[in-house]
Design a protein around this motif. Structure first.
Motif, PDB file in Angstrom:
ATOM      1  N   TRP A 147       4.324  -0.276 -10.563  1.00 13.72           N
ATOM      2  CA  TRP A 147       3.172   0.289  -9.837  1.00 13.72           C
ATOM      3  C   TRP A 147       1.910  -0.535 -10.148  1.00 13.72           C
ATOM      4  N   LEU A 148       1.743  -0.884 -11.412  1.00 14.21           N
ATOM      5  CA  LEU A 148       0.568  -1.678 -11.791  1.00 14.21           C
ATOM      6  C   LEU A 148       0.601  -3.069 -11.159  1.00 14.21           C
ATOM      7  N   VAL A 207      -0.424  -2.646  -7.599  1.00 13.33           N
ATOM      8  CA  VAL A 207      -1.875  -2.430  -7.541  1.00 13.33           C
ATOM      9  C   VAL A 207      -2.605  -3.766  -7.757  1.00 13.33           C
ATOM     10  N   VAL A 227       2.191   1.699  -3.427  1.00 13.28           N
ATOM     11  CA  VAL A 227       1.226   2.318  -4.347  1.00 13.28           C
ATOM     12  C   VAL A 227       1.197   3.834  -4.123  1.00 13.28           C
ATOM     13  N   GLU A 231       0.837  -1.216   0.000  1.00 13.70           N
ATOM     14  CA  GLU A 231       0.000   0.000   0.000  1.00 13.70           C
ATOM     15  C   GLU A 231       0.865   1.256   0.000  1.00 13.70           C
ATOM     16  N   TYR A 255      -1.485  -6.711  -7.096  1.00 12.85           N
ATOM     17  CA  TYR A 255      -1.297  -7.508  -5.871  1.00 12.85           C
ATOM     18  C   TYR A 255      -2.373  -7.143  -4.844  1.00 12.85           C
ATOM     19  N   LEU A 256      -2.571  -5.838  -4.653  1.00 11.66           N
ATOM     20  CA  LEU A 256      -3.551  -5.393  -3.650  1.00 11.66           C
ATOM     21  C   LEU A 256      -4.976  -5.777  -4.055  1.00 11.66           C
ATOM     22  N   LEU A 257      -5.262  -5.686  -5.355  1.00 17.68           N
ATOM     23  CA  LEU A 257      -6.608  -6.057  -5.825  1.00 17.68           C
ATOM     24  C   LEU A 257      -6.878  -7.544  -5.606  1.00 17.68           C
ATOM     25  N   ALA A 264       2.473   6.310  -6.884  1.00 17.59           N
ATOM     26  CA  ALA A 264       1.606   7.351  -7.458  1.00 17.59           C
ATOM     27  C   ALA A 264       2.324   8.695  -7.384  1.00 17.59           C
ATOM     28  N   TYR A 302      -4.029   9.050   2.235  1.00 20.56           N
ATOM     29  CA  TYR A 302      -3.745   7.748   2.849  1.00 20.56           C
ATOM     30  C   TYR A 302      -3.918   7.826   4.380  1.00 20.56           C
TER      31      TYR A 302
END
Lengths: 255, 113
Positions: A150-151, A154, A115, A112, A156-158, A119, B86
């Protein structure tokens, strides 16, 4: 009841009086609970000084002008993205080998923060590029590999958030793939011809610029670690609460 | 737009030429003689073209600096907004966890009684 006490003992907050066993490492727990806030406080103390140094004490770079000031937070954000991707990958390996829930929490929390910093680097980069190259996105290897990392993080988190029960292992695989991408980002400027400067340029900066760079890196690192520590505690607590809920719900109601 | 499209100084100097410079200086001297009575002192020894070129460069530098400031402010704004967002997410999540903890406490109380 024994199961409940065992789970309750892992809670960071004092729970039902009489049920909680008095933990021997109470002071350690206290330190663990205030550590994130100490890190954030340290970051808060460093931020004003670092911004002051960047804007008032650092000389204006000759070719890029004032826009070069973006460097002092853009580069640390890039480094933090790579660090967090590595941490997430290593924690995922530990999670896969030992099934540790703490490792899973570390992997998710660092992803997190990855990310977040990713960003940051992907937004400040094009802003800086627009000011100095006249183009926000040149599609060079470092930009593309950073966006790819970065993708992956992301993704991984999804998978962690929306995947089915066994998808944690798949998610861990993605985090490891992200960690493998980190050296590719670092060496991209050496392997391919890019608009980004090579890895030799940053170390050759004058000492006055390094004096501004380190506090910026320190402030961002402390802030990221503080937020990461808070998130790890939250994820561990959420896990413990789930277990506690299951342990205290009568079997007939669980279905 | 290339913000550093400055016309080369050599070009303007070539256009001016020595003859023009001489004429300009003579003109300035005549003007100086004419207006000596009312205290007006004209600037001599500086070509109008040079001054205009200098002003043009200054305007370009000023525009570049203003644009740089805009970019820097935008970049720093984005950065801090991300961290603030965040932080807000963590704060909300924390409140939600406290609520869950209360629910579990109630559940424990119910199953205990």
């Amino acid at each position: 009841m024994g199961q409940f006490v065992a789970v309750c003992g892992r809670l960071p907050y004092p729970c039902q009086a009489g049920y909680c066993p008095s933990p021997s490492g109470k002071s350690m727990d206290k330190l663990k609970s205030i550590l994130p806030y100490l890190l954030l406080l340290a970051a808060l103390c460093l931020f004003p000084g670092s911004v002051r140094t960047v804007f008032l004490e650092t000389p204006i770079e000759r070719t890029m002008g004032t826009a070069f000031k973006i460097f002092f937070f853009h580069v640390p954000m890039g480094w933090l993205l790579m660090l967090m991707a590595m941490v997430s990958g290593i924690a995922s390996i530990v999670q896969l080998r030992s099934g540790s829930k703490t490792a899973a929490a570390v992997a998710q929390a660092s992803a997190e923060i990855g990310v977040l910093t990713g960003a940051g680097v992907l937004l400040t980069g094009p802003i800086w590029g627009d000011a100095t190259w006249g183009k926000p996105w040149t599609g060079d290897a470092r930009q593309v590999t950073t966006a790819l990392l970065w993708l992956v993080v992301v993704a991984y988190l999804l998978v962690r958030r929306y995947g089915a029960g066994s998808s944690d292992r798949l998610a861990a695989g993605l985090a490891i793939f992200g960690a493998v991408n980190v050296p590719v980002i670092y060496y991209a400027v050496k392997i391919w011809k890019t608009t980004h400067p090579t890895t030799d340029v940053v170390p050759s900066l004058p000492s006055s610029m390094w004096a501004a760079f380190w506090p910026c890196l320190g402030a961002l690192l402390l802030c990221s670690l503080g937020l990461m520590a808070i998130r790890i505690r939250q994820l561990c607590l959420a896990d413990t609460l789930d277990e506690l809920w299951v342990a205290t719900t009568p079997e007939g109601e669980q279905a | 737009m290339n913000r550093l499209d400055v016309p080369p100084l050599e070009e303007t100097e070539a256009k001016d030429g020595a003859a023009k410079d001489g004429a300009a200086t003579a003109e300035a001297k005549t003007e100086a003689a004419k207006s000596a009575d009312d205290g007006y002192v004209p600037v001599t020894g500086r070509s109008r073209k040079d001054v205009e070129h200098m002003r043009e460069c200054e305007a370009l530098v000023s525009a570049k600096t203003a644009s740089d400031y805009e970019h820097v402010v935008l970049a720093y704004g984005v950065l801090w907004a991300l961290f603030a967002a965040y932080g807000m997410f963590l704060w909300r999540r924390s409140a939600q966890l406290r609520q869950d903890l209360e629910d579990v406490r109630r559940q424990v109380g119910r199953s205990g009684s």
